[in-house]
Each structure stands twice: as C-alpha cells, then as structure tokens.
Write an enzyme that holds these catalytic residues in place. Structure first.
Site, PDB file in Angstrom:
ATOM      1  CG  ASP A  38      -2.079   0.941   1.014  1.00 16.53           C
ATOM      2  OD1 ASP A  38      -2.037   1.613   0.071  1.00 16.53           O
ATOM      3  OD2 ASP A  38      -2.771   1.199   1.884  1.00 16.53           O
ATOM      4  CG  ASP A  51      -5.535  -5.098   2.488  1.00 11.45           C
ATOM      5  OD1 ASP A  51      -6.151  -4.445   1.628  1.00 11.45           O
ATOM      6  OD2 ASP A  51      -5.194  -4.529   3.474  1.00 11.45           O
ATOM      7  CB  CYS A 109     -10.297 -25.807  11.582  1.00 18.25           C
ATOM      8  SG  CYS A 109      -8.680 -25.299  11.013  1.00 18.25           S
ATOM      9  CB  CYS A 112      -5.358 -25.241  10.891  1.00 19.71           C
ATOM     10  SG  CYS A 112      -5.309 -24.847  12.605  1.00 19.71           S
ATOM     11  CB  CYS A 167      -7.927 -27.034  14.792  1.00 19.14           C
ATOM     12  SG  CYS A 167      -8.327 -25.578  14.751  1.00 19.14           S
TER      13      CYS A 167
HETATM   14 ZN   LIG Z   1      -7.714 -24.338  12.730  1.00 17.12          ZN
END
Ligand SMILES: [Zn+2]
Length: 375
Positions: free
Chosen positions: A90, A267, A305, A307, A310
C-alpha cells in the site's frame, strides 16, 4: 497480468489468475497483512504451508522505519523479510491520513509528521513510486487522497481531483523509472459515498491505463447497505478484464459482498488483529477464548478445521495460554484465523466454479451468524 478462468453464472463473481513475478495468484484472494514485513506472529514458511501466494506490506511504515537505506542495502523487501512470494505494498495514502499528525495536502504531495518520532516529511506521488521500487513490490499502489466517512461532497470532489492528478503523475513516473515486466502499479478509485463521484473517479482512473484497479475509502464506518451500494456502483464502471482490489476489507461477510460484485483481491488486518485478542473464527461464528465457557473445553478452536493448531490443541489449553500471557497463544490463534481465511477463499473459488456462490454465501452466513459473539 490477469486472466479470468471462469465466471459464476448467477452473479458477477469470477475466478482468475494474477500472473506475477513471484508466482501465480488464484483469485479471489485474501492477502494477509505484514505492515512492517512479517504477518504478525508468522514465519514465512508457515504462510507458505497454507498456500499464501501474496501478502501485503506498507510503504509508509517501511519508509519511516527502518527507512529506505536499510531496505535498499538489504536488496529489497523480499530478501530482507525472507519472503520469496508476491508482495503488494500500500502506498501509505490511508496511513498518511489516519496515523500521521498534522498532515497538509499540497498540490504536489503531502507534508506530514511521522507518527513514530514526529519528524517532518514530504512525499510526492513520484517519491512514493520510488519507495515502492526500492522495496521491490510486485504490485505497488499510487498515492491517493483519502477522505473521512461523512466528508462533504465539495471536499470529496477536491480529494477526487487530487487523487486523479496524483494517479497520472504516478503512472508517468512509473513508466519512466520502473520495469513493467517486474513490477505493476494499480490506481485507486475514491469518491467517498457519493455515486456521481465514484463513477467519475472510476472513469478517470481507468483512463490512465493501470493494469489493475483498487477501490479505496470503503468500509470506513458506513452502513452495510451503503457499503454494498457504493461497491456495486463503483465496480460497474470498472473494466471487466482487469483485476479489482477492494482495499482494507476482510471480514467474511464483506468478502462475500465484494466477490459477488466482482472483486478479485482483499486485504485486512482483521483475522490477525482479533486473533491477538483471543478471538477465533469458526464456521459457527466468532468465539472469544477468554470466555468462561471455554475453561474446560476439550474441543479444538474450530471442530471443522484441519489446521496444525486444531489438530493438536484444545480451546481450554489455548485459553490458559492467553490467561498466562504466553505469546504462543497469539501465534496459535493467528495461525488458525489465517488458515480459516485461506479455506474460506478456497471454498468461494470452488463455489464460483460450480455457479453456486450466492447459495454458498447464504449457507455460510446463516451458520456463521447463528451463534453469539459474531461480527
Ligand atoms: Zn484451525
């Protein structure tokens, strides 16, 4: 620079690919924000393992600290920050108006006091291009004149005219000093919440010939209805074939609104900022781990989730880390929240490909908004 792959027949959403020097970017895309270099709490490899293809950084902040001498000596921001994928910077237009004290807009540029040490600076559109050339931004943004929500029509016209003049000067300077095969420059549409000014700004900015167009000055406190209305009005005047970037927008709801209007890039500091305040994005809405109800919760942050966080840790444990002021807590929630955004955009792209974005949006938001503590 941009190719549209498929369009959703039921709305204006499209899937595309941005072809950039540091790799292709699948759009619609959410760009995590690394104001000073890093996305807060992340190592670059962590962003790569969740397939982040482009991040955002900020020319205004980097110009003030560490300063261009340091970035130049380091060989640009990619090398300095250890990030070999794309960077959009930016220009700092928004920060100049929101952060710096005593800013004065002059015909040729803006004079301001640093928010860090109060030192006086003067930046022109050309100087801002120079800064981003030194940073090595894959996509740089022009310097624009932002207005506050609620500005009068007259003040908004003045800011629009300044924005257009500066956009032309930026493009002229870019053409003389930068290699368009290595770097791209995007123009920014302003016009506050006025339909006629949005149309005029879109037409004037598009005429300059930028390879991509950004929409600035939205999501600055206006109602959800006005946001959607102005967005719709603005995108209607943008060329179909160029990438469109909605600046500073990134809650799930606003992303859906944007994608439906044909926006390709987003963003926002939202997912990482709220994460550091123990706030977690889940398919069932936003939860805050400080809440007593999670004290004994053996569940992961989001049961849906997959990830790294998690798959290993419970809400109870991460809540404990927040209570004990362990910085790992912020790392865990930030990691999960960016993962959540990555999956959301991936699902949005899949839905567009299957002509069912409006259905996916309805289903997602119904569940997301059903719980308490939502945004
Ligand atoms: Zn997660």
């Amino acid at each position: 620079v941009f190719s549209i792959q498929e369009k959703d027949a039921t709305c204006r959403a499209r899937n595309g690919i941005l072809h950039l020097p540091h790799g292709d970017v699948s759009t619609p895309v959410f760009m995590p924000v690394g104001t000073n270099g890093p996305v807060k709490t992340f190592m670059p490899y962590e962003l790569k393992e969740m397939d982040v293809e482009i991040m955002l950084s900020n020319a205004y902040h980097l110009y003030l600290r560490p300063g261009m001498e340091v970035i130049e000596k380091a060989g640009g921001l990619h090398r300095f920050a250890g990030w070999d994928r794309n960077i959009l910077t930016d220009s700092g237009g928004f920060q100049l108006f929101s952060l710096s004290k005593l800013n004065t807009v002059l015909h040729d540029g803006i004079e301001f006091n640093s928010h860090i040490d109060g030192s006086r600076h003067y930046l022109t559109p050309a100087a801002v291009v120079d800064i981003q050339r030194t940073i090595g931004s894959d996509i740089m943004m022009v310097l624009d004149h932002c207005t506050a929500a609620g500005s009068s029509h007259k003040d908004s016209v003045t800011a629009l005219e300044t924005t257009t003049r500066w956009a032309r000067e930026s493009m002229d300077h870019f053409s003389r000093t930068c290699d368009p095969a290595i770097q791209k420059i995007f123009g920014i549409v302003q016009g506050n919440m006025y339909h006629d000014l949005r149309k005029r700004s879109a037409e004037e900015i598009c005429e300059i010939g930028f390879p991509g167009i950004a929409i600035g000055g939205l999501s600055v406190g206006e109602s959800r209805e006005i946001f959607a209305e102005i967005l719709e009005e603005t995108t209607r005047h943008l060329p179909e074939e160029k990438p469109r970037y909605l600046m500073g927008v990134g809650t799930p709801r606003d992303i859906f609104t944007g994608v439906e209007s044909g926006i390709d890039m987003f963003d926002c500091v939202f997912p990482t900022r709220v994460a550091r305040n123990a706030s977690v994005l889940t398919l069932d809405g936003r939860i805050n781990l400080r809440n007593e109800q999670f004290r004994f919760s053996d569940e992961p942050l989001d049961p849906n989730c997959d990830c790294h966080v998690c798959s290993q840790f419970s809400r109870s444990y991460i809540r404990h880390l927040f209570k004990a002021k362990e910085i790992t807590a912020c790392r865990m929630t930030s990691y999960h929240n960016i993962w959540f955004m990555q999956k959301l955009l991936e699902n949005i792209r899949t839905a567009i490909g299957e002509n069912r974005l409006p259905h996916y949006k309805t289903d997602f938001l119904k569940r997301y908004n059903a719980s308490t503590g939502r945004i």
